[in-house]
Design a protein around this motif. Structure first.
Motif, PDB file in Angstrom:
ATOM      1  N   SER A 183       0.596 -31.487  36.675  1.00  0.00           N
ATOM      2  CA  SER A 183      -0.295 -31.267  35.385  1.00  0.00           C
ATOM      3  C   SER A 183      -1.626 -31.245  36.128  1.00  0.00           C
ATOM      4  O   SER A 183      -2.104 -31.955  37.141  1.00  0.00           O
ATOM      5  N   GLU A 184      -2.676 -30.814  35.265  1.00  0.00           N
ATOM      6  CA  GLU A 184      -4.250 -30.920  35.599  1.00  0.00           C
ATOM      7  C   GLU A 184      -4.711 -32.309  35.916  1.00  0.00           C
ATOM      8  O   GLU A 184      -5.455 -32.574  36.897  1.00  0.00           O
ATOM      9  N   ASN A 185      -4.261 -33.329  35.226  1.00  0.00           N
ATOM     10  CA  ASN A 185      -4.728 -34.617  35.290  1.00  0.00           C
ATOM     11  C   ASN A 185      -4.263 -35.237  36.515  1.00  0.00           C
ATOM     12  O   ASN A 185      -4.851 -36.349  37.066  1.00  0.00           O
ATOM     13  N   GLU A 186      -3.615 -34.783  37.065  1.00  0.00           N
ATOM     14  CA  GLU A 186      -2.838 -35.398  38.558  1.00  0.00           C
ATOM     15  C   GLU A 186      -3.803 -34.984  39.618  1.00  0.00           C
ATOM     16  O   GLU A 186      -3.874 -35.674  40.581  1.00  0.00           O
ATOM     17  N   ARG A 245      -9.933 -26.373  44.637  1.00  0.00           N
ATOM     18  CA  ARG A 245      -8.865 -26.005  43.793  1.00  0.00           C
ATOM     19  C   ARG A 245      -8.882 -26.227  42.277  1.00  0.00           C
ATOM     20  O   ARG A 245      -8.658 -25.205  41.431  1.00  0.00           O
ATOM     21  N   TYR A 246      -9.456 -27.502  41.940  1.00  0.00           N
ATOM     22  CA  TYR A 246      -9.381 -27.829  40.666  1.00  0.00           C
ATOM     23  C   TYR A 246     -10.582 -27.197  39.988  1.00  0.00           C
ATOM     24  O   TYR A 246     -10.500 -26.727  38.921  1.00  0.00           O
ATOM     25  N   SER A 292       3.478 -25.099  38.870  1.00  0.00           N
ATOM     26  CA  SER A 292       4.647 -24.760  38.300  1.00  0.00           C
ATOM     27  C   SER A 292       5.682 -23.962  39.163  1.00  0.00           C
ATOM     28  O   SER A 292       5.051 -22.852  39.666  1.00  0.00           O
ATOM     29  N   GLY A 293       6.875 -24.305  39.276  1.00  0.00           N
ATOM     30  CA  GLY A 293       7.796 -23.486  39.969  1.00  0.00           C
ATOM     31  C   GLY A 293       9.017 -23.281  39.333  1.00  0.00           C
ATOM     32  O   GLY A 293       9.453 -24.368  38.425  1.00  0.00           O
ATOM     33  N   SER A 336       8.572 -38.031  35.439  1.00  0.00           N
ATOM     34  CA  SER A 336       7.308 -37.441  36.042  1.00  0.00           C
ATOM     35  C   SER A 336       6.992 -38.212  37.259  1.00  0.00           C
ATOM     36  O   SER A 336       5.912 -38.203  37.881  1.00  0.00           O
ATOM     37  N   ASP A 337       8.037 -39.020  37.930  1.00  0.00           N
ATOM     38  CA  ASP A 337       7.800 -39.396  39.142  1.00  0.00           C
ATOM     39  C   ASP A 337       8.263 -38.430  40.167  1.00  0.00           C
ATOM     40  O   ASP A 337       9.572 -37.956  39.902  1.00  0.00           O
ATOM     41  N   TYR A 338       7.784 -38.208  41.240  1.00  0.00           N
ATOM     42  CA  TYR A 338       8.305 -37.316  42.478  1.00  0.00           C
ATOM     43  C   TYR A 338       9.450 -38.208  43.260  1.00  0.00           C
ATOM     44  O   TYR A 338       9.682 -39.278  43.060  1.00  0.00           O
TER      45      TYR A 338
END
Length: 154
Positions: free
Chosen positions: A58-61, A73-74, A98-99, A151-153
């Motif tokens: 997400s954008e906020n990351e 990039r942002y 996203s993928g 939402s944890d990697y």
């Protein structure tokens, strides 16, 4: 798509003789499921899989990063969102990346319903080294950017 399905069928044949095939009707992308010993297998095609997995950033990351590349990039992301809104009258997206892998095999422990293994695949039918490298990069992105339902990697 046919080449992807070919390899998916090979994967099913190598892993079980007792799979349940699911209709690909556009409402869900689970292609097959089966049980083996104490595990439940769910195989998805061209999908992000179940709700237990996410391939999204997400954008906020990235918004508050101090990394020069991510800052650029942002800024590109913000500008493209603004131009998309101004020119095409479309809303902006909060999705930075996203993928969707070609196939995804989720393996669950039957007793606990805990995801214990995730197998991700990208299938390319090409003689182009550049296109094969693109597929490899996509696959590695999926490995590193997959998240659980919190939402944890991984």
């Amino acid at each position: 798509m046919l080449f992807e399905l070919y390899w998916i069928v090979k994967l099913i044949k190598q892993n079980t003789n007792n799979s349940q095939l699911h209709l690909m009707d556009g409402t869900q992308n689970m292609l097959a499921s089966w049980e083996k010993e104490s595990y439940l297998y769910k195989l998805y095609h061209d999908s992000t899989g179940s709700n237990n997995i996410s391939f999204r950033v997400s954008e906020n990351e990235v918004a508050d990063s101090n990394n020069p590349y991510l800052i650029q990039r942002y800024q590109s992301f913000v500008m493209s969102n603004k131009l998309t809104s101004d020119i095409f009258d479309r809303g902006s997206t909060k999705l930075f990346w996203s993928g969707r892998p070609d196939f995804l095999l989720e393996v669950y422990e039957k007793e606990t319903n805990l995801l214990v293994k995730l197998i991700i695949g990208e299938v390319k039918n090409t003689s182009s080294v550049e296109y094969a490298i693109t597929g490899l990069r996509e696959l590695i992105d999926y490995f590193h950017l997959a998240k659980d339902n919190k939402s944890d990697y991984y």
